[in-house]
Write an enzyme that holds these catalytic residues in place. Structure first.
Site, mmCIF file in Angstrom:
data_model
loop_
_atom_site.group_PDB
_atom_site.id
_atom_site.type_symbol
_atom_site.label_atom_id
_atom_site.label_comp_id
_atom_site.label_asym_id
_atom_site.label_seq_id
_atom_site.Cartn_x
_atom_site.Cartn_y
_atom_site.Cartn_z
ATOM 1 N N HIS A 1 11.916 8.036 1.222
ATOM 2 C CA HIS A 1 12.423 9.337 1.650
ATOM 3 C C HIS A 1 13.909 9.405 1.351
ATOM 4 C CE1 HIS A 1 13.209 12.865 4.146
ATOM 5 N NE2 HIS A 1 11.912 13.056 4.126
ATOM 6 N N ASP B 1 3.881 12.152 4.550
ATOM 7 C CA ASP B 1 2.671 12.385 3.739
ATOM 8 C C ASP B 1 1.703 11.210 3.743
ATOM 9 O OD1 ASP B 1 5.003 14.055 1.871
ATOM 10 O OD2 ASP B 1 3.212 15.040 2.617
HETATM 11 C C1 SDX Z 1 8.442 14.997 1.516
HETATM 12 O O1 SDX Z 1 13.295 15.875 1.806
HETATM 13 C C2 SDX Z 1 12.417 16.040 2.729
HETATM 14 O O2 SDX Z 1 12.746 16.212 3.855
HETATM 15 C C3 SDX Z 1 10.976 16.015 2.241
HETATM 16 C C4 SDX Z 1 9.895 16.003 3.315
HETATM 17 C C5 SDX Z 1 9.897 17.307 4.095
HETATM 18 O O3 SDX Z 1 9.434 17.292 5.248
HETATM 19 O O4 SDX Z 1 10.250 18.367 3.491
HETATM 20 O O5 SDX Z 1 10.103 14.906 4.174
HETATM 21 C C6 SDX Z 1 8.505 15.908 2.702
HETATM 22 O O6 SDX Z 1 8.575 15.463 0.409
HETATM 23 C C7 SDX Z 1 8.290 13.507 1.736
HETATM 24 C C8 SDX Z 1 8.337 12.690 0.410
HETATM 25 C C9 SDX Z 1 6.956 12.767 -0.258
HETATM 26 N N1 SDX Z 1 6.990 12.145 -1.569
HETATM 27 C C10 SDX Z 1 6.407 10.948 -1.835
HETATM 28 O O7 SDX Z 1 5.849 10.260 -0.984
HETATM 29 C C11 SDX Z 1 6.495 10.522 -3.296
HETATM 30 C C12 SDX Z 1 6.869 9.028 -3.390
HETATM 31 N N2 SDX Z 1 8.266 8.883 -2.913
HETATM 32 C C13 SDX Z 1 9.278 9.028 -3.875
HETATM 33 O O8 SDX Z 1 9.062 9.465 -5.138
HETATM 34 C C14 SDX Z 1 10.704 8.991 -3.348
HETATM 35 O O9 SDX Z 1 10.770 8.049 -2.364
HETATM 36 C C15 SDX Z 1 11.262 10.312 -2.853
HETATM 37 C C16 SDX Z 1 11.102 11.394 -3.868
HETATM 38 C C17 SDX Z 1 10.595 10.722 -1.577
HETATM 39 C C18 SDX Z 1 12.753 10.106 -2.564
HETATM 40 O O10 SDX Z 1 13.353 9.879 -3.778
HETATM 41 P P1 SDX Z 1 14.916 9.499 -3.872
HETATM 42 O O11 SDX Z 1 15.603 9.718 -2.581
HETATM 43 O O12 SDX Z 1 15.457 10.181 -5.088
HETATM 44 O O13 SDX Z 1 14.890 7.941 -4.057
HETATM 45 P P2 SDX Z 1 15.098 7.213 -5.404
HETATM 46 O O14 SDX Z 1 14.163 7.741 -6.439
HETATM 47 O O15 SDX Z 1 16.562 7.219 -5.699
HETATM 48 O O16 SDX Z 1 14.610 5.719 -5.022
HETATM 49 C C19 SDX Z 1 15.507 4.687 -4.655
HETATM 50 C C20 SDX Z 1 14.832 3.415 -5.143
HETATM 51 C C21 SDX Z 1 14.515 3.456 -6.660
HETATM 52 O O17 SDX Z 1 14.461 2.098 -7.111
HETATM 53 P P3 SDX Z 1 15.804 1.430 -7.753
HETATM 54 O O18 SDX Z 1 16.317 2.384 -8.813
HETATM 55 O O19 SDX Z 1 16.771 1.273 -6.571
HETATM 56 O O20 SDX Z 1 15.326 0.111 -8.319
HETATM 57 O O21 SDX Z 1 13.551 3.260 -4.491
HETATM 58 C C22 SDX Z 1 12.510 3.326 -5.471
HETATM 59 C C23 SDX Z 1 13.106 3.989 -6.702
HETATM 60 O O22 SDX Z 1 12.413 3.584 -7.865
HETATM 61 N N3 SDX Z 1 11.436 4.150 -4.882
HETATM 62 C C24 SDX Z 1 10.145 3.855 -4.972
HETATM 63 C C25 SDX Z 1 9.486 4.843 -4.223
HETATM 64 N N4 SDX Z 1 10.389 5.706 -3.706
HETATM 65 C C26 SDX Z 1 11.600 5.264 -4.127
HETATM 66 N N5 SDX Z 1 9.493 2.853 -5.626
HETATM 67 C C27 SDX Z 1 8.138 2.862 -5.489
HETATM 68 N N6 SDX Z 1 7.437 3.759 -4.775
HETATM 69 C C28 SDX Z 1 8.069 4.772 -4.133
HETATM 70 N N7 SDX Z 1 7.379 5.655 -3.419
#
Ligand code: SDX
Length: 428
Positions: free
Chosen positions: A307, A364
């Protein structure tokens, strides 16, 4: 605590005011940065950028706190209903009995769709994505209610427009589902609650009225309460950006639906179930999926984890996890996907890649399992998220207009070609 921040650049010193919010979060007000320094800031994804003042929802990502108008989500989930919480989010206070009665009456009054709007459903293919239908139909509602094209943000006009939208989003969703199944639509029944009416419109059949079980009614209320608002997330920001051009409420939330559709946002709830089904059917070990999620050359992410704001557990996922257990038990359902979800969560808690990046289950991860228990079909999961988020979108759109309205127009850093003369096609 500093009252201002100093920026030293190009041999000069610039002071910018520090503003502190009611929960002590701090920001540097850079509204005059470009005019005073000639510089802009760069923040792709806006992770460090505040876009507005807001008094609707507060999230503390480090402590896993979520409050709507100051009320902790745990209290609202346990004691409130979605209609009462929607009123709180829209108007800032929990409703008195008479206010709740009037609000509920408006929701009942506005549940039906214009019959000419109903006809649009029949022209759609059965496999049309429900989120596409929802976004399109929300805009089409304004064709039958031209009065909502105005931009009322106070008084009886706003009350009517907000109730009309909150009520009709539920009818549109149910009608989209019924048409997709090739089943006759069920018109709203004014004698039912908000959630009961939705379940009736979704699942009643000509020969068999759907009987709303209190367990399912409460579970659906809880699901919608937990999704009702969440600060400036992607879809709410979209609603604000579209609304900032003075676009009407219906077109603004129609755009919000499109933003929510993405699998990184509201589309994650159904993607979680697809992932759990794949784990169940593939026979591969969980480590296969964990390794894929860690592989930077693989676009696969563990859906329902991580998140932008929560660097602790998402409080909503804790509530949902408990609710899934109690609903499955009460309905005597044995969902083997829950067992896989629990094992997956446990595996991530013992894996440094996820722990070091604060990747915990978000709203989710368990919400899809609750929708499965209620009997909502998979392709409607993100639609359910949209119904829940509607009060938040409306309240943010209203708040946008309550403050001095400025059209959203970010800057950029240009990295393209510098100026060059036109070349005729003969010389290219
Ligand atoms: C919702 O914003 C809100 O409030 C949203 C929400 C709401 O109520 O409106 O809470 C609802 O959208 C919840 C999120 C649902 N999405 C998912 O579950 C999809 C999977 N999660 C991600 O894609 C991700 O965690 C996000 C999109 C939720 C957040 O993305 P960020 O903040 O841009 O984080 P990032 O991509 O910068 O990740 C930081 C690190 C990265 O690795 P490094 O570059 O540090 O090596 O964490 C890794 C990412 O690759 N990472 C994940 C991951 N989420 C982040 N790696 C594997 N699986 C994941 N799910």
């Amino acid at each position: 605590m500093s009252k201002s921040a100093t920026l030293n650049v190009d041999g000069k010193s610039f002071e910018f005011e520090v503003i502190t919010g009611s929960e002590n979060e701090k920001c540097i007000d850079i509204q005059k940065l470009r005019s005073e320094t000639g510089y802009i800031t760069l923040d792709p994804g806006f992770g460090n950028t505040g876009s507005c003042f807001s008094s609707i929802t507060y999230v503390d990502g480090a402590k896993g706190i979520l409050q709507y108008r100051g009320y902790p989500i745990e209290d609202l989930a346990e004691k409130s209903t979605f209609v009462e919480t929607a009123y709180l989010i829209l108007y800032g206070e929990l409703p008195k009995a008479e206010q709740l009665r009037d609000f509920s009456a408006r929701l009942k009054e506005h549940a039906p769709l214009n019959t000419n709007l109903e006809h649009h459903f029949s022209g759609l293919p059965n496999n049309a994505p429900p989120m596409a239908i929802l976004s399109a139909m929300l805009n089409l509602v304004s064709c039958f209610h031209p009065e909502v094209l105005e931009v009322p943000t106070t008084g009886a006009e706003f009350d009517r427009t907000a109730s009309l939208l909150l009520s009709k989003v539920r009818t549109i969703a149910a009608f989209a589902y019924r048409m997709a199944c090739g089943k006759p639509i069920n018109h709203p029944n004014p004698n039912l609650t908000y959630c009961g009416n939705f379940l009736h419109m979704m699942f009643s059949d000509p020969y068999q009225e759907y009987e709303v079980s209190p367990i399912i009614d409460k579970a659906l209320n809880l699901f919608l309460i937990l999704h009702a608002d969440h600060e400036q997330n992607c879809s709410t920001t979209t609603v604000r950006v579209v609304g900032s051009s003075r676009a009407n409420l219906f077109s603004s939330v129609s755009a919000g639906v499109c933003a929510l559709w993405g699998p990184l946002h509201g589309g994650a709830n159904s993607a979680v179930i697809a992932m759990l089904e794949d784990i169940k059917d593939s026979g591969r070990p969980l480590t296969y999926y964990l390794d894929k999620a860690k592989d930077k050359n693989d676009s696969f992410r563990l859906m329902g984890f991580g998140h932008r704001v929560y660097k602790n557990f998402d409080p909503r996922s804790i509530i949902l996890k408990k609710q899934v257990h109690s609903v499955l038990e009460a309905l005597n359902i044995n969902d083997n996907l829950l067992k896989i979800a629990l094992e997956l969560e446990e595996a991530t808690l013992n894996d440094d890649y996820f722990v070091s990046r604060n990747l915990y289950p978000n709203v989710d991860f368990y919400s899809g399992l609750l929708l499965r228990a209620i009997g909502i079909p998979l392709n409607m999961y993100t639609v359910m998220f949209a119904i829940g988020r509607m009060p938040g979108w409306i309240a943010n759109w209203k708040e946008l207009h309550d403050h001095k309205l400025r059209i959203s127009r970010p800057r950029q850093i240009y990295t393209g070609e510098t100026a060059r003369p036109y070349v005729s096609i003969a010389k290219r």
